[in-house]
Design an enzyme around this catalytic site. Structure first.
Site, PDB file in Angstrom:
ATOM      1  N   HIS A 181      -9.106  -3.571  -2.532  1.00  0.00           N
ATOM      2  CA  HIS A 181      -8.331  -2.714  -1.532  1.00  0.00           C
ATOM      3  C   HIS A 181      -8.679  -1.289  -1.408  1.00  0.00           C
ATOM      4  O   HIS A 181      -8.767  -0.476  -0.656  1.00  0.00           O
ATOM      5  CB  HIS A 181      -6.878  -2.744  -2.207  1.00  0.00           C
ATOM      6  CG  HIS A 181      -5.843  -2.077  -1.547  1.00  0.00           C
ATOM      7  ND1 HIS A 181      -4.599  -2.492  -0.825  1.00  0.00           N
ATOM      8  CD2 HIS A 181      -5.484  -0.844  -1.475  1.00  0.00           C
ATOM      9  CE1 HIS A 181      -4.017  -1.812  -0.130  1.00  0.00           C
ATOM     10  NE2 HIS A 181      -4.338  -0.362  -0.666  1.00  0.00           N
ATOM     11  N   GLU A 182      -9.090  -0.523  -2.755  1.00  0.00           N
ATOM     12  CA  GLU A 182      -9.426   0.963  -2.664  1.00  0.00           C
ATOM     13  C   GLU A 182     -10.829   0.966  -1.879  1.00  0.00           C
ATOM     14  O   GLU A 182     -10.911   2.034  -1.397  1.00  0.00           O
ATOM     15  CB  GLU A 182      -9.595   1.229  -4.333  1.00  0.00           C
ATOM     16  CG  GLU A 182      -8.198   1.085  -4.726  1.00  0.00           C
ATOM     17  CD  GLU A 182      -7.080   1.764  -4.064  1.00  0.00           C
ATOM     18  OE1 GLU A 182      -7.051   2.863  -3.495  1.00  0.00           O
ATOM     19  OE2 GLU A 182      -5.905   1.231  -3.998  1.00  0.00           O
ATOM     20  N   CYS A 210       0.868  -1.388   0.103  1.00  0.00           N
ATOM     21  CA  CYS A 210      -0.002  -0.149   0.023  1.00  0.00           C
ATOM     22  C   CYS A 210       0.968   1.120   0.192  1.00  0.00           C
ATOM     23  O   CYS A 210       1.799   1.353   0.808  1.00  0.00           O
ATOM     24  CB  CYS A 210      -0.991  -0.196   1.149  1.00  0.00           C
ATOM     25  SG  CYS A 210      -2.082   1.498   1.394  1.00  0.00           S
TER      26      CYS A 210
END
Length: 163
Positions: free
Chosen positions: A131-132, A89
């Site tokens: 993830h976003e 990340c």
């Protein structure tokens, strides 16, 4: 508009649930442009608005040469058996740990004209979508690590030069 600085682990905005975009205005148009400019850099698969300090539900993605964005995204479908994939990340530099993700994901949101947009895929795109959206829900991938890996990651963060 321009590339924006990425907020780093420890910044409260990263743990805040993002607000929905209520109206497409110049601020939102500028945000989308900044997200697109910020995700174009090499090695970036996605950038959530919270990562650039904006508490609104929007993100950009850059996977296999396809660059785009979603406003007010929701994951509407995942499929396959969850599998561990190495994940990093931008907000947690230099760390990579295995995270359980679905191999397929489909997200729906809107574009700057208010039209419904759907983005679906496997592999890195599926991982990026999950993830976003996690970012917009105030989650970091660290929150999804096994207990042992989370302990190791937190130790690595405390010892890092950026923390």
């Amino acid at each position: 508009m321009s590339e924006r600085e990425i907020r780093i682990f420890g910044d409260p905005v990263l743990k805040t649930v993002s607000d929905p975009v209520e109206q497409i205005d110049d601020r939102v148009r500028g945000l989308v442009q900044d997200l697109l400019d910020s995700v174009r850099l090499p090695g970036r698969a996605g950038v959530a608005a919270s990562q650039i300090g904006v508490n609104l539900r929007a993100f950009s993605y850059n996977v296999d040469g396809e660059i785009g964005y979603l406003i007010n995204p929701t994951i509407v479908e995942v499929s396959g058996e969850k599998e561990f994939v190495d994940e990093g990340c931008l907000s947690v530099p230099e760390l990579w740990y295995p995270v359980e993700r679905y191999p397929f994901a489909r997200a729906v949101g809107i574009d700057l004209d208010g039209n419904t947009v759907e983005v679906a895929g496997t592999g890195v795109l599926a991982q990026a979508l999950q993830h976003e959206v996690d970012h917009l829900d105030g989650l970091l991938y660290l929150d999804r690590l096994t207990k042992e890996n989370r302990r190791a990651a937190m130790k690595q963060i405390r010892e890092s030069s950026w923390f």
